[in-house]
Design an enzyme around this catalytic site. Sequence first.
Site, short mmCIF file in Angstrom:
data_model
loop_
_atom_site.label_atom_id
_atom_site.label_comp_id
_atom_site.label_asym_id
_atom_site.label_seq_id
_atom_site.Cartn_x
_atom_site.Cartn_y
_atom_site.Cartn_z
N TRP A 280 65.54 68.31 29.28
CA TRP A 280 65.43 67.76 27.47
C TRP A 280 66.58 67.23 26.87
O TRP A 280 66.32 65.54 26.51
CB TRP A 280 64.90 68.00 26.51
CG TRP A 280 64.70 67.64 25.46
CD1 TRP A 280 63.27 67.00 25.34
CD2 TRP A 280 65.40 67.55 23.97
NE1 TRP A 280 64.02 66.92 23.96
CE2 TRP A 280 64.16 67.48 23.15
CE3 TRP A 280 66.78 67.75 24.14
CZ2 TRP A 280 65.08 67.37 22.22
CZ3 TRP A 280 66.94 67.87 22.58
CH2 TRP A 280 66.59 66.98 21.36
N ASP A 281 67.53 67.77 26.93
CA ASP A 281 68.89 67.21 26.47
C ASP A 281 69.96 66.60 27.42
O ASP A 281 70.14 65.46 27.03
CB ASP A 281 69.73 68.48 26.00
CG ASP A 281 70.27 69.80 26.66
OD1 ASP A 281 69.61 69.53 27.68
OD2 ASP A 281 70.66 70.40 26.96
#
Length: 608
Positions: free
Chosen positions: A188-189
């Site tokens: 995600w990041d």
Amino acid sequence: MNRAVEVSVVLPAYNEADTIEQTVEVTLTTLEAFLPAGVFEVIVAEDGCADRTPEIASRLADEDERVRHVHSDRRLGRGGALEYAFRQARGETLAYFDTDLATDMSHLEELIESVRSGDYEFATGSRWVPGNTADRPAKRGIPSKGFNTLVRLLLRSELRDHQCGFKAFDRAALLDVLEDVEDDHWFWDTEVLVRAQRSGYNVREFPVEWTPKGDSKVDLVRDVLGMGSQIVRTFWQVSVSPRIDRRVSAVAGTVLVALALMLMTTYLDPGEVWANMRSADVALVGVAAVVYVFSWPLRGLRYRDILDRLGYRSDPGFLTGAIFISQTGNLVFPARLGDAVRAYVMKARRSVPYPSGFASLAIERVFDLLTIALLAGAVVLGMVATMSPAELQSAIVGAELAGGQEQAGRTAMVVAAGVGVAAIAATAVIVLSARSDRNHVRSVVTRLSSDSYADYVAGVIERFVGDVQTVASDRRAFALVGTTSLLIWTIDVLTAVIVLLAFGVELTPFLVGVAFFAVSVGNLAKVLPLTPAGLGLYEGAFAIIVVGLTPLGGALAISVAVVDHAVKNLVTLAGGLVSMAWLNVSLTTAVEESRDRDEVEVPATQDS
């Protein structure tokens, strides 16, 4: 207080009962050292924990108004939990860091002020830029460097460390970027940072002191299956898909067909085929092509019935076009990559999730193989009843073909036998497992991985398996799809029978039975991607059976097999080209349309 909050710090927590209280205390102490009272909040993003973390987080929120607890009843994934918490946050400057406090908290002020000052929209600590202090063992450092190198190379990121759990964001900028972010776990990041750079936002990367906490190891499911697939998916979306428009789609479709036609010349001499066709009845060859065309609407109807049982409705015309396109891709690309094209088209144009898309393909393939195997098996039983085992073995194994096709034929026979047995076994396993309440998927996946990402992957596989079992356990759906499959492959055989007629072969009931057997074995042999589109294997299997069981000569049998396969491939190519033009399968357009159709699933949450 709510209006005065400027900074929201989110602590992602999954089974952190032993450390979460201390982490919250350290976070509050660090924040109050450089921020005015009342302008910050600390949010514990508790992600469906199985320990006492929810109780502790709720107590901390009750005791201190600066602390909030965002709870999820089910696992959202690390990224999903962060995203949900950020959307509930009150501050305009958002930040998060790993609860093990591996990054020295002396950097928290620099992290937050980088964004709060307005100089940057995104900021991240880094263990790989000059000036950092990071004690990274080889078992952590080597995989991390490899991952970051791939991200920099394939996704054109300028950052050196995408995974450091120490990041801050401008609220408006983050919410803008999240519109395109698809991963909801460990990637995600990384995806947030890649898409932020692509969107033109200012991203700051600065060195931090970092000390590893706990043990870590390369995880098969998370690092290889999870991260690798997400890099490939993001590369396609940010680097390939934006370059595909209507004109590119048309050109690509034309090139695809041209490539397939070129590949076809690797197993047939156009001059020889033309000579054979001149001796054959061209009108009957045309009739064979027309007959074969009728099998394609049936494919669309069958696919509609499969999807309908899975809860997705679509019209047979669109589905027939999607199948034409995917089968055209399978003629050119190795390892049946055309199937992946169909899964993408179904996701983009009809919002069918990838697990369900691939499950529907698997169901279709299982019915194909099962039907073909049963057709071949039925003919074999008939032959066994009328021929001795020695005669049958001698006829098949001892057949000699013109053009040096014996080895291809024998290889095809071995492959076909294996695929046929596997198809019947797979069908039996699916049907039996569909009637069982036991779940073997999660236990197998968790044996391969000790990381929490295994839960996410297990969920995806369970959805895939569940969709397959949904059709297998429904007697009406099983019978309906099975009947349609029988019609499809009967037409496939009739096409070959008409080609035999075109060559002046006198048909007998026995020869028609041989044709059923030859076509079935040839199609089974094509399943394994040993050659593009099964070129050579189909012809070899078809010819070796016809020569072994009938008075027809090797040259004639090979000619019939080549023309039969060529007719089917040309119909597929023509249908693929027309479908690409008709459906305008521009991946960019498909993605845009999918956004309008996708339904957002809201997780069960609560805020303390």
